[in-house]
Enzyme design. Structure first.
Site, PDB file in Angstrom:
ATOM      1  N   GLY A  82       0.837  -1.193   0.000  1.00  0.00           N
ATOM      2  CA  GLY A  82       0.000   0.000   0.000  1.00  0.00           C
ATOM      3  C   GLY A  82       0.870   1.240   0.000  1.00  0.00           C
ATOM      4  O   GLY A  82       2.013   1.217   0.470  1.00  0.00           O
ATOM      5  N   GLN A 126       3.059  10.041   0.815  1.00  0.00           N
ATOM      6  CA  GLN A 126       4.357   9.351   0.872  1.00  0.00           C
ATOM      7  C   GLN A 126       5.205   9.612  -0.370  1.00  0.00           C
ATOM      8  O   GLN A 126       6.405   9.324  -0.367  1.00  0.00           O
ATOM      9  CB  GLN A 126       4.155   7.830   1.027  1.00  0.00           C
ATOM     10  CG  GLN A 126       3.548   7.430   2.370  1.00  0.00           C
ATOM     11  CD  GLN A 126       3.372   5.930   2.468  1.00  0.00           C
ATOM     12  OE1 GLN A 126       2.354   5.392   2.036  1.00  0.00           O
ATOM     13  NE2 GLN A 126       4.380   5.256   2.997  1.00  0.00           N
ATOM     14  N   CYS A 175       6.055   0.017   7.031  1.00  0.00           N
ATOM     15  CA  CYS A 175       5.658   1.217   6.301  1.00  0.00           C
ATOM     16  C   CYS A 175       6.804   1.579   5.369  1.00  0.00           C
ATOM     17  O   CYS A 175       7.953   1.624   5.797  1.00  0.00           O
ATOM     18  CB  CYS A 175       5.383   2.359   7.278  1.00  0.00           C
ATOM     19  SG  CYS A 175       4.916   3.895   6.452  1.00  0.00           S
ATOM     20  N   LEU A 176       6.486   1.836   4.110  1.00  0.00           N
ATOM     21  CA  LEU A 176       7.544   2.148   3.144  1.00  0.00           C
ATOM     22  C   LEU A 176       8.259   3.448   3.494  1.00  0.00           C
ATOM     23  O   LEU A 176       9.372   3.676   3.038  1.00  0.00           O
ATOM     24  CB  LEU A 176       6.956   2.229   1.729  1.00  0.00           C
ATOM     25  CG  LEU A 176       6.431   0.895   1.173  1.00  0.00           C
ATOM     26  CD1 LEU A 176       5.774   1.119  -0.188  1.00  0.00           C
ATOM     27  CD2 LEU A 176       7.543  -0.142   1.061  1.00  0.00           C
ATOM     28  N   GLU A 231      -3.219   3.112   5.482  1.00  0.00           N
ATOM     29  CA  GLU A 231      -3.096   4.125   4.419  1.00  0.00           C
ATOM     30  C   GLU A 231      -3.988   5.326   4.703  1.00  0.00           C
ATOM     31  O   GLU A 231      -3.603   6.469   4.448  1.00  0.00           O
ATOM     32  CB  GLU A 231      -3.420   3.513   3.051  1.00  0.00           C
ATOM     33  CG  GLU A 231      -2.557   2.323   2.632  1.00  0.00           C
ATOM     34  CD  GLU A 231      -1.057   2.553   2.788  1.00  0.00           C
ATOM     35  OE1 GLU A 231      -0.607   3.718   2.702  1.00  0.00           O
ATOM     36  OE2 GLU A 231      -0.324   1.572   3.021  1.00  0.00           O
ATOM     37  N   HIS A 271      -2.325   7.758   6.873  1.00  0.00           N
ATOM     38  CA  HIS A 271      -1.363   8.636   6.193  1.00  0.00           C
ATOM     39  C   HIS A 271      -2.044   9.907   5.682  1.00  0.00           C
ATOM     40  O   HIS A 271      -1.434  10.973   5.661  1.00  0.00           O
ATOM     41  CB  HIS A 271      -0.717   7.915   5.002  1.00  0.00           C
ATOM     42  CG  HIS A 271       0.454   7.056   5.369  1.00  0.00           C
ATOM     43  ND1 HIS A 271       1.573   7.543   5.997  1.00  0.00           N
ATOM     44  CD2 HIS A 271       0.694   5.733   5.170  1.00  0.00           C
ATOM     45  CE1 HIS A 271       2.452   6.560   6.171  1.00  0.00           C
ATOM     46  NE2 HIS A 271       1.939   5.442   5.683  1.00  0.00           N
TER      47      HIS A 271
HETATM   48 ZN    ZN Z   1       2.821   3.619   5.748  1.00  0.00          ZN
END
Ligand code: ZN
Length: 164
Positions: free
Chosen positions: A45, A50, A93-94, A136, A139
């Site tokens: 996701g 981001q 989390c990326l 998500e 975010h």
């Molecule tokens: Zn994340």
């Protein structure tokens, strides 16, 4: 189509409440690039902030790693219902590479959103998809996993992240 650079916490773009998104060709192209980005990362996701775009859009595909792709784009998503039952998972989390946080969230949620054709959609999600959608959605409100754990855990995780 291209892989976008992913902002890392504590980039200020990750801490802001995002604005409503308008569906345009540019937004459709952004969503396509965001899928390229999660498949390359690899991840499941990704939310627009981001990649430096503070608008209410995220993409998710919880099945592609298991051979059952389910690419979903949520524009202006809302969580309209949530179960009393909760589930705790280790969330990556990326934007916070290398650190997972144990987060407790409702186990099932009903999400309502607009798709890229402007159609209103609603789906009840459970399992990992429920966790992913809520992660998500957070975010889009400037919330990361560090904000979903107690202060002592947050301090430990932050120290581990900063040391990495
Ligand atoms: Zn994340």
């Amino acid at each position: 189509m291209s892989v976008l650079p992913i902002l890392r916490w504590p980039d200020p773009c990750l801490a802001q409440v995002c604005a409503r998104a308008e569906i345009t060709d540019e937004l459709r192209a952004l969503a396509a690039d965001m899928f390229d980005t999660i498949y390359a990362a690899p991840g499941r996701g990704l939310a627009a902030p981001q990649v430096g775009r503070p608008i209410r859009l995220f993409v998710m595909d919880c099945g592609w790693k298991d051979g059952t792709p389910d690419p979903t784009v949520m524009v202006n998503p809302e969580r309209v219902a949530a179960s009393d039952a909760v589930e705790t998972r280790d969330e990556g989390c990326l934007s916070i590479p290398g650190v997972t946080a144990r987060v407790t969230r409702p186990a099932e949620v009903t999400m309502r959103w607009t798709d890229l054709d402007g159609a209103s959609c609603e789906r009840r999600l459970g399992g990992f998809a429920a966790t992913c959608a809520q992660h998500e959605l957070d975010h889009l409100d400037g919330i990361v996993t560090f904000d979903r754990v107690d202060p002592a855990t947050r301090a430990t995780l932050k120290a581990a992240y900063m040391a990495a």
